[in-house]
Design a protein around this motif. Structure first.
Motif, PDB file in Angstrom:
ATOM      1  N   UNK A   1      -8.162  16.962  -6.262  1.00 21.34           N
ATOM      2  CA  UNK A   1      -8.876  16.184  -5.232  1.00 21.34           C
ATOM      3  C   UNK A   1      -8.248  14.796  -5.081  1.00 21.34           C
ATOM      4  N   UNK A   2      -7.927  14.170  -6.205  1.00 25.07           N
ATOM      5  CA  UNK A   2      -7.305  12.846  -6.168  1.00 25.07           C
ATOM      6  C   UNK A   2      -5.934  12.919  -5.504  1.00 25.07           C
ATOM      7  N   UNK A   3      -5.178  13.994  -5.810  1.00 30.56           N
ATOM      8  CA  UNK A   3      -3.864  14.154  -5.185  1.00 30.56           C
ATOM      9  C   UNK A   3      -3.990  14.288  -3.670  1.00 30.56           C
ATOM     10  N   UNK A   4      -5.016  14.997  -3.234  1.00 30.14           N
ATOM     11  CA  UNK A   4      -5.221  15.164  -1.793  1.00 30.14           C
ATOM     12  C   UNK A   4      -5.557  13.834  -1.129  1.00 30.14           C
ATOM     13  N   UNK A   5      -6.379  13.039  -1.807  1.00 28.93           N
ATOM     14  CA  UNK A   5      -6.716  11.709  -1.288  1.00 28.93           C
ATOM     15  C   UNK A   5      -5.475  10.823  -1.200  1.00 28.93           C
ATOM     16  N   UNK A   6      -4.616  10.923  -2.229  1.00 28.90           N
ATOM     17  CA  UNK A   6      -3.385  10.133  -2.243  1.00 28.90           C
ATOM     18  C   UNK A   6      -2.489  10.526  -1.076  1.00 28.90           C
ATOM     19  N   UNK A   7      -2.414  11.822  -0.786  1.00 26.93           N
ATOM     20  CA  UNK A   7      -1.601  12.301   0.339  1.00 26.93           C
ATOM     21  C   UNK A   7      -2.115  11.752   1.667  1.00 26.93           C
ATOM     22  N   UNK A   8      -3.449  11.799   1.835  1.00 23.97           N
ATOM     23  CA  UNK A   8      -4.054  11.276   3.076  1.00 23.97           C
ATOM     24  C   UNK A   8      -3.799   9.782   3.187  1.00 23.97           C
ATOM     25  N   UNK A   9      -3.982   9.080   2.054  1.00 26.15           N
ATOM     26  CA  UNK A   9      -3.742   7.634   2.051  1.00 26.15           C
ATOM     27  C   UNK A   9      -2.292   7.319   2.382  1.00 26.15           C
ATOM     28  N   UNK A  10      -1.364   8.061   1.783  1.00 24.72           N
ATOM     29  CA  UNK A  10       0.052   7.836   2.046  1.00 24.72           C
ATOM     30  C   UNK A  10       0.426   8.115   3.488  1.00 24.72           C
ATOM     31  N   UNK A  11      -0.105   9.229   4.018  1.00 27.96           N
ATOM     32  CA  UNK A  11       0.211   9.602   5.397  1.00 27.96           C
ATOM     33  C   UNK A  11      -0.298   8.563   6.388  1.00 27.96           C
ATOM     34  N   UNK A  12      -1.531   8.109   6.189  1.00 27.44           N
ATOM     35  CA  UNK A  12      -2.114   7.159   7.144  1.00 27.44           C
ATOM     36  C   UNK A  12      -1.562   5.749   6.981  1.00 27.44           C
ATOM     37  N   UNK A  13      -1.223   5.349   5.749  1.00 26.76           N
ATOM     38  CA  UNK A  13      -0.627   4.025   5.567  1.00 26.76           C
ATOM     39  C   UNK A  13       0.772   3.988   6.181  1.00 26.76           C
ATOM     40  N   UNK A  14       1.513   5.117   6.066  1.00 20.46           N
ATOM     41  CA  UNK A  14       2.836   5.192   6.689  1.00 20.46           C
ATOM     42  C   UNK A  14       2.703   5.150   8.208  1.00 20.46           C
ATOM     43  N   UNK A  15       1.701   5.838   8.725  1.00 20.39           N
ATOM     44  CA  UNK A  15       1.473   5.824  10.177  1.00 20.39           C
ATOM     45  C   UNK A  15       1.110   4.418  10.644  1.00 20.39           C
TER      46      UNK A  15
ATOM     47  N   UNK B   1       0.829  -1.206   0.000  1.00 20.06           N
ATOM     48  CA  UNK B   1       0.000   0.000   0.000  1.00 20.06           C
ATOM     49  C   UNK B   1       0.864   1.256   0.000  1.00 20.06           C
ATOM     50  N   UNK B   2       1.902   1.251   0.858  1.00 21.25           N
ATOM     51  CA  UNK B   2       2.796   2.406   0.936  1.00 21.25           C
ATOM     52  C   UNK B   2       3.505   2.625  -0.392  1.00 21.25           C
ATOM     53  N   UNK B   3       4.011   1.551  -0.996  1.00 21.71           N
ATOM     54  CA  UNK B   3       4.764   1.675  -2.249  1.00 21.71           C
ATOM     55  C   UNK B   3       3.876   2.148  -3.401  1.00 21.71           C
ATOM     56  N   UNK B   4       2.682   1.554  -3.524  1.00 18.15           N
ATOM     57  CA  UNK B   4       1.801   1.943  -4.639  1.00 18.15           C
ATOM     58  C   UNK B   4       1.226   3.346  -4.435  1.00 18.15           C
ATOM     59  N   UNK B   5       1.034   3.734  -3.187  1.00 19.25           N
ATOM     60  CA  UNK B   5       0.584   5.100  -2.908  1.00 19.25           C
ATOM     61  C   UNK B   5       1.644   6.097  -3.354  1.00 19.25           C
ATOM     62  N   UNK B   6       2.898   5.751  -3.083  1.00 19.87           N
ATOM     63  CA  UNK B   6       4.002   6.612  -3.499  1.00 19.87           C
ATOM     64  C   UNK B   6       4.062   6.724  -5.022  1.00 19.87           C
ATOM     65  N   UNK B   7       3.838   5.601  -5.704  1.00 18.11           N
ATOM     66  CA  UNK B   7       3.861   5.593  -7.182  1.00 18.11           C
ATOM     67  C   UNK B   7       2.729   6.453  -7.733  1.00 18.11           C
ATOM     68  N   UNK B   8       1.518   6.281  -7.149  1.00 18.39           N
ATOM     69  CA  UNK B   8       0.356   7.062  -7.595  1.00 18.39           C
ATOM     70  C   UNK B   8       0.578   8.553  -7.374  1.00 18.39           C
ATOM     71  N   UNK B   9       1.245   8.883  -6.252  1.00 20.42           N
ATOM     72  CA  UNK B   9       1.482  10.296  -5.934  1.00 20.42           C
ATOM     73  C   UNK B   9       2.384  10.981  -6.937  1.00 20.42           C
ATOM     74  N   UNK B  10       3.141  10.211  -7.689  1.00 21.02           N
ATOM     75  CA  UNK B  10       4.073  10.784  -8.671  1.00 21.02           C
ATOM     76  C   UNK B  10       3.477  10.857 -10.081  1.00 21.02           C
ATOM     77  N   UNK B  11       2.225  10.394 -10.261  1.00 20.58           N
ATOM     78  CA  UNK B  11       1.583  10.456 -11.576  1.00 20.58           C
ATOM     79  C   UNK B  11       1.252  11.906 -11.928  1.00 20.58           C
TER      80      UNK B  11
END
Length: 403
Positions: free
Chosen positions: A216-230, A200-210
């Protein structure tokens, strides 16, 4: 017929009691005292006759040596020197028994005094035996043979104490097994969680670089990345807490410099401390403080302490760390001004997952102090807390171990 059986039964009980449970000194004195009270001077002769019969029973049962209290004292003088003084005292009283005139009241009083002295000796011996048994239970040592001086009542108490010891041992074994199984369960589940979390962390990072993605999608990706890392950090803390709680941490020592270690760690927190407007101050007595310890474990302890101080510090305050040392020990302390009222005791704060309702909305697992304390103890050190009003202070103590 029934009465005859009862009489035979009582005689058997009396014979067994005389054969196994009484020492000759008590038999002689009791027979002489009782005989003198009932028959006067002739009672002494009757007492001697009864005593002789008891001696014959002991000889017939091959239990004569084990029935002489003074001899048993002499055989155990190596374990307790006071027994030797009892032996000499008893021999002196035996000489009195031979020499006194049994025609007057004075002889009766001498017998009573001797009987009282022997009773005090026996009381002391039984108390000493029970004390040794209780200390063995307290120290968790191996159960040894009970002294031959032990009375029947003391032997019963010894069996009872051994039974308690066995029950406690069984209870401790079950608890340890339960703790081990719990640790294994937590570790296995946590490892199972780490695999999908890493994806999840790795694919979130990949999606964040698209490039092709709306805001709105970028904001969701940031939230997903932050919470998956936590969540990943929480799982790692859970695994580490489980391992440190059971002591399952390998220690690999090497020479390190403590000041350099602390400087590297608080340097990593420089950016987040600035964002929270918290200043870090480090005071130390020497440029170099060499240690021989596990640098990775010690680093994790310091990281947890600085992280804990940062998370719960009031904005606009200072985190103050101090290092003092002696020839053999290093004392590291870190204190901060808490952003909320401290409502927990030291014991509660060192428990697993202790967090206030307010702090549950912040990052962190609540395991930092628990892990740090366990790791400090694994290194042979200690961790303690001091709390006064809104000042929170942690003191770490550990050996230099340069020898």
């Amino acid at each position: 017929m029934v009465a005859t059986k009862d009489v035979k039964f009582e005689f058997k009980r009396l014979y067994k009691y005389i054969r196994d449970d009484v020492d000759l000194e008590w038999v002689l004195l009791n027979c002489l005292i009782a005989g003198s009270l009932i028959y006067g001077k002739l009672g002494y002769y009757a007492g001697v006759i009864i005593f002789s019969a008891v001696v014959l029973i002991k000889i017939f049962a091959k239990n004569l040596i084990n029935s002489i209290f003074t001899l048993k004292l002499a055989l155990e003088t190596e374990g307790n020197k006071i027994y030797l003084s009892f032996v000499f005292l008893n021999l002196f009283m035996a000489m009195l028994l031979v020499q006194i005139d049994y025609s007057g009241f004075a002889s009766f009083m001498v017998l009573v005094v001797i009987r009282t002295v022997l009773g005090i000796e026996n009381m002391y011996v039984q108390n000493l035996i029970l004390t040794d048994l209780i200390e063995g239970l307290y120290n968790w040592g191996e159960t040894g043979d009970v002294s031959s001086l032990a009375s029947k009542k003391t032997l019963e108490s010894a069996k009872f104490l051994n039974s308690i010891k066995e029950q406690i041992s069984e209870s401790v074994d079950k608890k340890m097994e339960s703790e081990y199984l719990k640790t294994e369960l937590i570790t296995n589940i946590s490892h199972d969680l780490k695999t999908p979390l890493t994806s999840i962390v790795n694919y979130t990072d990949i999606l964040g670089k698209k490039d092709v993605m709306d805001d709105e999608a970028r904001e969701y990706i940031k939230v997903l990345g932050r919470n998956s890392e936590r969540l990943k950090n929480l799982v790692v803390d859970l695994i580490y807490a489980s391992k440190t709680g059971s002591g399952d941490v390998k220690v690999e020592k090497s020479f390190i410099d403590f000041n350099e270690l602390v400087s590297q760690i608080y340097g990593d927190y420089d950016e987040v401390l600035k964002r929270k407007n918290v200043e870090f101050v480090y005071n130390y007595g020497s440029e170099e403080i060499p240690l021989y310890t596990d640098g990775n474990i010690l680093s994790r302890i310091i990281q947890n302490l600085i992280s804990n101080a940062y998370k719960y510090s009031k904005s606009g305050t200072k985190i103050v760390a101090n290092t003092k040392y002696s020839e053999d020990y290093v004392f590291f302390s870190i204190e901060n001004v808490s952003d909320q009222k401290i409502e927990f005791t030291e014991k509660e704060l060192f428990n697993e997952l202790v967090k206030s309702e307010k702090s549950r909305t912040t990052e962190g697992s609540g395991l930092g102090l628990y892990i740090a304390k366990n790791l400090a103890e694994i290194l042979g050190g200690s961790l303690s807390l001091k709390m006064e009003n809104d000042i929170f202070k942690v003191i770490l103590e550990f050996k230099k171990d340069l020898s």
